[in-house]
Every structure is written in C-alpha cells, then in structure tokens.
Scaffold this active site. Structure first.
Site, PDB file in Angstrom:
ATOM      1  CG  LEU A  43       7.752  -5.848   5.467  1.00 50.17           C
ATOM      2  CD1 LEU A  43       8.166  -7.306   5.243  1.00 50.17           C
ATOM      3  CD2 LEU A  43       7.957  -5.453   6.915  1.00 50.17           C
ATOM      4  NE  ARG A  44       7.027   2.460   3.974  1.00 46.88           N
ATOM      5  CZ  ARG A  44       5.756   2.717   3.694  1.00 46.88           C
ATOM      6  NH1 ARG A  44       5.178   2.115   2.667  1.00 46.88           N
ATOM      7  NH2 ARG A  44       5.043   3.557   4.425  1.00 46.88           N
ATOM      8  CG  HIS A  58      -5.994   1.830  -1.154  1.00 50.20           C
ATOM      9  ND1 HIS A  58      -5.211   2.081  -0.051  1.00 50.20           N
ATOM     10  CD2 HIS A  58      -6.473   3.033  -1.559  1.00 50.20           C
ATOM     11  CE1 HIS A  58      -5.215   3.394   0.201  1.00 50.20           C
ATOM     12  NE2 HIS A  58      -5.966   3.992  -0.695  1.00 50.20           N
ATOM     13  CG  ASP A  87      -2.190   0.478   6.195  1.00 50.68           C
ATOM     14  OD1 ASP A  87      -2.985   1.413   5.966  1.00 50.68           O
ATOM     15  OD2 ASP A  87      -1.184   0.235   5.490  1.00 50.68           O
TER      16      ASP A  87
HETATM   17  N1  LIG Z   1      -1.823   3.693   4.825  1.00 52.38           N
HETATM   18  C1  LIG Z   1      -1.080   4.770   4.692  1.00 52.38           C
HETATM   19  O1  LIG Z   1      -1.414   5.825   5.260  1.00 52.38           O
HETATM   20  N2  LIG Z   1       0.030   4.757   3.933  1.00 52.38           N
HETATM   21  C2  LIG Z   1       0.439   3.632   3.088  1.00 52.38           C
HETATM   22  C3  LIG Z   1      -0.123   3.726   1.679  1.00 52.38           C
HETATM   23  C4  LIG Z   1      -1.545   4.124   1.643  1.00 52.38           C
HETATM   24  O2  LIG Z   1      -2.400   3.248   1.860  1.00 52.38           O
HETATM   25  O3  LIG Z   1      -1.799   5.310   1.397  1.00 52.38           O
HETATM   26  C5  LIG Z   1       1.960   3.624   2.964  1.00 52.38           C
HETATM   27  O4  LIG Z   1       2.484   2.718   2.269  1.00 52.38           O
HETATM   28  O5  LIG Z   1       2.604   4.490   3.577  1.00 52.38           O
END
Ligand SMILES: NC(=O)N[C@@H](CC(=O)O)C(=O)O
Length: 436
Positions: A60-61, A178, A304
C-alpha cells in the site's frame, strides 16, 4: 439509520441459489424465498456470492511512497476487486518495523473505510536482515500483528531466520519469507532460461528461490514454528513444499495471479509492466503452480499488488522497478487460469482467496463461512462477461498492470465490507456507503 438489504438469487460460492438478508453488518438470514418488509431488494440472479476476498500480500506504500499508492487509494483498488481485507507489507518509509508505524497504518485503513487494512510487521530493523525488529511490540500493539515479513528482501541469514521463527512461535505468529538468495540474483533482470539467454539479460535462477525454501522448511521443522512462503513461482518450489507438507512441516504457501497466467515470453518486448520479483517464469512453471494450487500444495492466492508511478516503468528495462498492480484484476485472472480450466470450483476460490488467507493471517471477522450471524463481508461476482482490461478498471493510484489490453472474464458487481457497501452494481462508491 441502518438499511436492510435483501440480495435475491445469488449462487452461494457457485452452488445453490439463495437469498441473503444483510442487516446491522451481519448476514441476518440466508436461504431460498426470503422476504423482509422495508428491505431494499437487490437482484443478484446468477451472480456468485463469495466471502469478501482477503489478500495476504499487498503493497500500500504508505507511509513514504504515496506517489505510488496510499492506504486510501489502495483500499479503493481492493474493494473494486472484491476484497474486504488486505495485509499491508512493511517495505514503506519508514519501514513498518515498530508498533508506531503499524498502528499508523491501521488507523489510516480505518479512516479510509473500504477494507480492513491489517499491517504486516518487518522481521528485521529497516528490513536490513541484521537485527530482529520489535516483533513482540508489534504483536502487542493495537494492530495485533501476527504476520512478519521482509518482503522485497530475503531474510537470508539462517540464524536471524531461526531466531525470528522462535520468537513469533510464542504468540502464534508466522514468518512470511521472500525467498530470494541475494547472491544468486545479483543484477538479475528476468527468469534465467532460454529467453534470458536469447535476450542477453542477467537471469534470476529458480534455484535462488528453491534453495531458500528448502532451507526454511527445515528451519521451521527444527523450531516447530509456522512458515509462510510468499509468491511461489517455480515447479521446483512446488515440489519442495509438497515434500515438506508430507513431512508434517507447518508451512503454507501463496501464488500470485500473474504467476498463474503469464510467462517470461512477455519480456521479449521489454515492456517493463512485465518486470516483477520473483520474475515471470516458463510455461512449465505456470502449469506446476496451477497444479499446486489445485491439489492444495499451495494454500492461497495473494496478489503482491505492487504499484509504481509511470516514470518507474516507462523507462528502459534495467532501470525499471519490479512489480505489478493486481487487486482489481485478481479474481478475474483466477477465474481465467483456474475456474474456467476446471482446476478450481467457486467453493475452492472462496477457500484460497478468503478463508485460508484470513486463517493464516489470524484475521478475525473475515473469510468466515457464509452463514447466519457471520459478518457481512461479501463479494457478488458475475463470471459471464468477457471484456478487455483497461485503465478504466483500475481504482488505485498506479496503472502498472500487466493485463492492460488483455481480455479477461468476469466483473465484480457488489462488495460489502462488514455490512458497508463499497461497490454497488459494478460501481466503486466515492466513499463507503450505507452500513446495511
Ligand atoms: N514484487 C515486486 O516485484 N515488487 C515488490 C517488492 C519485491 O518483492 O521485490 C514491491 O514492493 O514493489
């Protein structure tokens, strides 16, 4: 004043038709031929009724990267996709590695009101992999954190991983790994294979995921603690999880919609919408993760959802950010990859996109059975239409979707979050609506 809603003729998880009365935030009555004086009747004939979807893996940033998404805009994207709860990953700025940040995120989710936002806590301070974060403080906070992850980064140090598994065991927490060996993926740009060799791009080998998973399932067995594996992407990873479950390891795993549908062939045009971590893999891997989801080796679908501003994608491949938005499209992609292929029933979809994510995340009030007295967190979905996915289907702040221009089935028609209407007759409400 609460309004009573009577949804008429829904297919409950795709099976028998029933009417559903929603009143005061709960399923008041469910069954054929219902009536209730004064209720607003909503015709949902032929729509599939599902428990509100739950996403165990959403970015959600906020705080810190609001140009990509905010908790409000991400919540809107989630509701549009039929979600009523999302777990927010901690790779924010500041990182969600303290009680203060997770409580801030919880409050922002409550203020937005579209979905329940359940923060995920970082495993290590700043997600640097060196020192455990304040796991107990986050667990004891008002955010009641039970899922901990350094997503975006691997908890690579085996002793740190062991200590994290030991620590969260005390309060039934789970470490969501991860799985990416950082040394085997230095500079990696896409899946390592025939296409990367042809394009001359540095590869992200399957073994970089599989070797971490193999280590972690043994650590989880040794410690006797719960392990969850994020975004499984390869056939080998599915085999390892299958083997671990047969050994009785308390491990769960997720797959993303994009790894159920898309392959590394899409990288050929260097369109950075297809750049993601872990990367899109081969057709054999797609078929293997589909089979893994169908046979229960993989427990859930998780999006994701990874929003990025246009400038982070409209650039040459090496400079582009990893990630794809996925909340608005997830159910439609799962229908295409799994239901329309006969691999999952709608009842299975309820399990892998709502009940199991809620159970793994220990989230109450979501993923509950569709029975009387349960919270009315519901999605009504029409599987029949097929139309091209466009930016008009996106409700978050970013548009980095891999499905733009692609025909997808289905349409979310109604979403209710604990009795509050968030999507009405296919339209996302500007603000959460009436609590029925
Ligand atoms: N899944 C993604 O490609 N990006 C994720 C972080 C990550 O898992 O690399 C992100 O927060 O942008």
């Amino acid at each position: 004043m609460s309004e009573t809603l009577l949804f008429r003729g829904a297919q409950v998880e795709g099976s028998s038709a029933a009417d559903v009365i929603v009143d005061d935030g709960v399923i008041a009555e469910i069954g054929p031929g219902l009536s209730r004086a004064g209720a607003t009747v909503v015709d949902v004939e032929g729509l599939v009724m599902l428990p509100g979807l739950v996403d165990l893996h959403t970015h959600l940033r906020e705080p810190g990267y609001e140009a990509s998404e905010t908790i409000l805009t991400g919540s809107r994207a989630a509701a549009a996709g039929g979600y009523t709860a999302v777990f927010a990953m901690p790779n924010t700025s500041p990182v969600a590695d303290t009680a203060g940040v997770v409580e801030q995120e919880l409050a922002l989710g409550e203020a937005a009101g579209f979905v329940t936002v359940q923060p995920i806590g970082a495993v290590t301070v700043g997600q640097k992999g060196e020192r455990l974060a304040e796991l107990g403080a986050m667990a004891d906070s008002r955010a009641r954190v039970r899922v901990f992850s350094d997503d975006g980064f691997c908890v690579w140090d085996p002793l740190i991983m062991r200590r994290a598994l030991e620590y969260v065991k005390a309060f039934d927490g789970v470490i969501a790994q991860h799985a990416q060996d950082p040394r085997l993926t230095e500079g990696a740009q896409m899946n390592e294979g025939a296409v990367s060799a042809e394009l001359g791009l540095a590869g992200w080998p399957a073994v970089a995921e599989e070797s971490i998973i193999a280590r972690d399932v043994l650590l989880a067995e040794h410690v006797g603690s719960r392990l969850h594996v994020c975004h499984l992407s390869t056939a080998g990873s599915v085999d390892i999880i299958r083997w671990a479950k047969r050994r009785g390891v308390d491990v769960t795993a997720e797959v993303t919609p994009h790894h159920l549908l898309l392959t590394d062939e899409l990288v050929r045009d260097y369109d950075a919408r297809f750049k993601v971590n872990p990367p899109l893999r081969r057709e054999e891997d797609v078929l293997a993760v589909r089979e893994g989801l169908a046979d229960g080796t993989i427990d859930i679908v998780a999006t994701d959802h990874a929003p990025h501003p246009t400038e982070a994608k409209a650039c040459e491949w090496h400079a582009a950010a990893n990630g794809m938005v996925g909340l608005e499209s997830a159910l439609r992609v799962v229908q295409q990859a799994m239901v329309d292929t006969g691999l999952l029933t709608w009842g299975d979809v309820a399990r892998v996109m709502s009940r199991e994510p809620a159970r793994i995340g220990r989230l109450t009030g979501h993923g509950t059975p569709l029975t009387e007295g349960q919270p009315a967190s519901l999605a009504f979905y029409d599987p029949s239409p097929r139309r091209t996915f466009t930016t008009d289907d996106l409700r978050g702040r970013s548009v980095n979707s891999p499905y733009l221009g692609r025909e997808l089935p289905g349409d979310v028609r109604w979403t209710l979050h604990q009795g509050t209407v968030t999507v009405a007759d296919g339209a996302l409400l500007d603000a959460p609506g009436v609590r029925a």
